[in-house]
Structure formats: C-alpha cells, structure tokens
Design an enzyme around this catalytic site. Sequence first.
Site, PDB file in Angstrom:
ATOM      1  N   HIS A  76       0.844  -1.205   0.000  1.00 45.79           N
ATOM      2  CA  HIS A  76       0.000   0.000   0.000  1.00 45.79           C
ATOM      3  C   HIS A  76       0.871   1.243   0.000  1.00 45.79           C
ATOM      4  O   HIS A  76       1.987   1.249   0.522  1.00 45.79           O
ATOM      5  CB  HIS A  76      -0.973   0.007   1.182  1.00 45.79           C
ATOM      6  CG  HIS A  76      -0.345  -0.052   2.536  1.00 45.79           C
ATOM      7  ND1 HIS A  76       0.038   1.073   3.238  1.00 45.79           N
ATOM      8  CD2 HIS A  76      -0.047  -1.100   3.352  1.00 45.79           C
ATOM      9  CE1 HIS A  76       0.536   0.731   4.405  1.00 45.79           C
ATOM     10  NE2 HIS A  76       0.503  -0.590   4.505  1.00 45.79           N
ATOM     11  N   ASP A  78       0.023   4.365   1.235  1.00 49.42           N
ATOM     12  CA  ASP A  78      -0.134   5.332   2.320  1.00 49.42           C
ATOM     13  C   ASP A  78       0.667   4.919   3.546  1.00 49.42           C
ATOM     14  O   ASP A  78       1.027   3.754   3.713  1.00 49.42           O
ATOM     15  CB  ASP A  78      -1.608   5.489   2.694  1.00 49.42           C
ATOM     16  CG  ASP A  78      -2.210   4.206   3.257  1.00 49.42           C
ATOM     17  OD1 ASP A  78      -2.060   3.156   2.607  1.00 49.42           O
ATOM     18  OD2 ASP A  78      -2.817   4.242   4.348  1.00 49.42           O
ATOM     19  N   ASP A 115       6.510   1.048   6.542  1.00 53.04           N
ATOM     20  CA  ASP A 115       5.208   0.417   6.388  1.00 53.04           C
ATOM     21  C   ASP A 115       4.311   1.406   5.650  1.00 53.04           C
ATOM     22  O   ASP A 115       3.775   2.339   6.250  1.00 53.04           O
ATOM     23  CB  ASP A 115       4.645   0.079   7.770  1.00 53.04           C
ATOM     24  CG  ASP A 115       3.219  -0.422   7.740  1.00 53.04           C
ATOM     25  OD1 ASP A 115       2.746  -0.831   6.675  1.00 53.04           O
ATOM     26  OD2 ASP A 115       2.565  -0.369   8.801  1.00 53.04           O
ATOM     27  N   GLU A 145      -4.683   1.966   3.265  1.00 50.12           N
ATOM     28  CA  GLU A 145      -4.732   0.720   4.026  1.00 50.12           C
ATOM     29  C   GLU A 145      -4.788   0.993   5.514  1.00 50.12           C
ATOM     30  O   GLU A 145      -5.462   0.283   6.276  1.00 50.12           O
ATOM     31  CB  GLU A 145      -3.493  -0.135   3.695  1.00 50.12           C
ATOM     32  CG  GLU A 145      -3.500  -1.523   4.314  1.00 50.12           C
ATOM     33  CD  GLU A 145      -2.793  -1.594   5.665  1.00 50.12           C
ATOM     34  OE1 GLU A 145      -2.830  -2.672   6.297  1.00 50.12           O
ATOM     35  OE2 GLU A 145      -2.217  -0.565   6.103  1.00 50.12           O
ATOM     36  N   GLU A 146      -4.097   2.039   5.929  1.00 47.57           N
ATOM     37  CA  GLU A 146      -3.942   2.301   7.355  1.00 47.57           C
ATOM     38  C   GLU A 146      -5.193   2.861   8.017  1.00 47.57           C
ATOM     39  O   GLU A 146      -5.260   2.952   9.234  1.00 47.57           O
ATOM     40  CB  GLU A 146      -2.772   3.270   7.584  1.00 47.57           C
ATOM     41  CG  GLU A 146      -1.419   2.777   7.089  1.00 47.57           C
ATOM     42  CD  GLU A 146      -0.855   1.637   7.929  1.00 47.57           C
ATOM     43  OE1 GLU A 146      -1.559   1.154   8.828  1.00 47.57           O
ATOM     44  OE2 GLU A 146       0.291   1.251   7.677  1.00 47.57           O
ATOM     45  N   ASP A 169       4.017  -6.443   3.212  1.00 44.05           N
ATOM     46  CA  ASP A 169       3.558  -5.545   4.257  1.00 44.05           C
ATOM     47  C   ASP A 169       3.783  -6.131   5.646  1.00 44.05           C
ATOM     48  O   ASP A 169       2.964  -5.958   6.543  1.00 44.05           O
ATOM     49  CB  ASP A 169       2.065  -5.232   4.048  1.00 44.05           C
ATOM     50  CG  ASP A 169       1.574  -4.088   4.925  1.00 44.05           C
ATOM     51  OD1 ASP A 169       2.415  -3.346   5.458  1.00 44.05           O
ATOM     52  OD2 ASP A 169       0.345  -3.947   5.070  1.00 44.05           O
TER      53      ASP A 169
END
Length: 482
Positions: A76, A78, A115, A145-146, A169
């Site tokens: 991802h 973000d 991450d 995603e976060e 991830d």
Amino acid sequence: MGVLEGKAPAKVWHYFEEICKIPHGSGNIEQISDYLVDFAKERNLECYQDQTKNVIIKKPGTTGYEEKEPIILQGHMDMVAVKTPDSAIDMKTQGLQLEVKGDWLSAKETSLGGDDGIAVAFALALLDSTDIPHPPLEVLITVDEEVGMDGAKAVDLSVCQGKRMLNLDSEEEGIFLAGCAGGMRVDCVFPMRKERVNKIPGKLLLGGLLGGHSGEEIHRERGNAIVLMGRVLTKLLEVDSFQVVSILGGLADNAIPRECTVECVVDEKDKETVLQIVKEYETILRQEYAVADAGLCFSLEFASAAYRKEVYRKEDASTLANFIFAAPNGVQAYNPSLKGLPETSLNLGVISEEGESVKVRYSLRSSKESAKLALCDKVSILASAMGGRVEKSSAYPGWDYKEQSPLRDLMVSTYEKMYGTSPKIQVIHAGLECGLLMEKIPDLDCVSIGPDMKNIHTTEEELSILSTERVWNFVLEVLKNT
C-alpha cells in the site's frame, strides 16, 4: 546525494528516497498515486488507476519466463503520518527527512513510512529492472490501508490473471505470514453541551508513553494515554469547580495513543486539590507501568488569572470520562491454539471534538468474526446506555490460514537453500489486505513477508538496511524459481 547513497540494493533505496519526498499520509495519496502512474507511462508499462487512486502496473515476464503464471506483488502507498509534538514539519505538504544511524533508517521528527513504502520501492525497482529474471508481474499498490483498507475494498482485480500473491507488508525478516485477524472501526459519539464560566484555565498533559501498532503491540500491555486520562478525569471531576474545556488524544485508530491533552478550568480555591490529585496519579501510574511504559509522565499548568471560557457541562464531561475509563480496551481473549497470540482486542485510538460532540474512535480486531461482532455489540451497548450514538465502518475480513499453499512451499524451500534454516510460519493479530483481496480472486495463494522494522506508526519507526537487502535478494530468488 541521498542519505542512502551507496547502500544496497541501490535501486530500492533510490525509489524509497523518491517516495519519501512525496507526502503520502493516509487520505493524502493523490500525489504519490499519480507518481506511480507517471512512472509506468515513462516505461511503457500497462497501467490502471481507478477512481480511488489504487494503481495496478503490469510487466511481461523476462526471456524464458514469458509463459509462466503471473505473480501479484502487493503493498500500500499510504503511511501513518505522525510527528513529534514540537516538530514544525507539515506532513501534508512536506516530505520526510531521512536519517541513517548504523544499520537503521529513520525519519527526523516523524514516522518513516517503511510500512509500507518499502513494498512500493521493491515494486518500482523490479518494474524498472532489465537484468532480473521474473515471471509476468502484476503490481498492486492500494490506497488508505492504514485507515480501513479502503483501497483494497474498492479495487477491481478483473485485469489481474495471477493466482499467487506476495504481500510485502510485514515487519520481521524470516517470518512468513499466512493468516491474520479481521477488524472494524467503531466510533462512539457523545453530545457535549457547553456553558461559559469565569475560572482559572489549565492544561493537563499525559504523555511519554511508547504507543505502537494496535495489532503488533496490543499484547504488551502498554499504557493507552486516552484511557488513562479518562481514569484520572473521573477523580478530577469530583472536585466541585473542575470542568473540562476540551480533550484531544491519539492520531489513528490503529495506533496506541501516546499522549492525551485536556484543557480545563478550576476555581482558585481548588487549584491545590487538583494539583495534588494529578501528582498522586502520576505516582500511581508510574508504578503500575514501571516496566511496560517507564516514560509515563503528567504535567499540569495553570494560567495566572481567571477569565471566561466555554466549557463542557459537568454531567456531560463526567459521562464521557466514565465511558472512556469503563469501556473495554486492550486484549479481550487469546487464541487457545496459538500461545501468546491475541484472538480478540480493541484499541481506543483517537478522541477528538467534532462540533458539539466528542468522538471516541476504536479499532476492533478478532480472528473470529463472531467475537469481533460481539465486542462491537458490547461497546455499542455501553455507549448507547450512556447517551452516545455509535457509528460502525471499515470492516474487513480475516485471512484464514490454508494448509495447502504451493507459493508458501516454494518460498520455504528457497529460504532453506539460501540460509540453511527454516523460516517461521505465523498467523498474526494485525490486519492485512490479503483477506479482502482473496475475496476478489478465488483460490488466491498468498504469503506476506518484509524486512525488519521497529516501532511502526510512531516517530521512533526504524527500518533495517541490511535486512532490506537480504529480503530483496530472497524475493529475487523466489521470482527466479517460480
């Protein structure tokens, strides 16, 4: 020259630095998404960008691999964008200031975004390569995603032919993830009536906590700044003249909050009583968290004179404080089959004022859907009984462990040949996008890996340079052997 000049793998670090120049906190991903599209166009690669700003880039297999089954590389774009309280960096408009200390890469005054920036850097280095053997690649980079895996929920994978997916991830080298918990967000909103009073204003800060990822560190019993503040407020509000002006804490629902700030007012006659309560609770809490959170501290400062302030009505502030303190938080149950692995948990991640209400935001997780929903019901019942309303969102499924996984078998055998030891196969409590993506591609064979990282979602986040190089070499060997 970048701070990673001369570090291997050169292309990975080049693209990681390029990514870090672009602000890409959750909800602020348009610029990095467009960067990925431009990258693909410049190399004449097949590329798709949807309305949500997810990006899929496809690259044909190299010579001898043209007819191989495609493999999906996924991460991802973000990051959890947090900074130290005294930082002047605007993470919505400015890039990161990278620092290298020995083997560890970090960012000055902010989170690093390893991450999941390292997944994006791996993908771009592979897509830009001319000398790396690989099957057809389908690179999937999702958004946000976060904050609820919104990109993975929205993405259309009909353009993908791959039935194998390597998710990049994870944060611990040598551990292959093969399952994860499902989750959801629950917001409890409490109406807060206000009135004007003439009292002495003060500012109460509870901080110095370690915080951390609510999926990775929830079992470590670290202090939750908002919950602890609620505990103290229940006592402070017993002082007749003490009232709350505002309460603010936390940065993301999936991060254990490190700080909570309360603006308050009190009459002159009660100042010493309030100061004594704070001092007593600092001693109590420092004793309770001497091992898990040794840096815990309180501070309370008052203005020199009284003046008019708009404050929450006493009964509303008391209801809010009681809810914060009494509601469940942390690990609720452990997996009976996997010792030490949380099965069900929740994290009070953010408290904020929104108009004439205060919102208390939770992240719920469980490897059992029924337990997740039951926990949601428990929080909802308590909030409703205390006059709040409940908003539920961002639910995502768990990723069930599969006994049969040809991709995992290949990766295990490759790892054993390279390092002479076996990797660990684990199921985790944190959430990954794999479960959502497996719903879109039936029979998807998936494994998640990544290099060593520490303290993700905090300003102490670090990424190991040597571990990144080893994981990169391992990925290349897996692609070569597919």
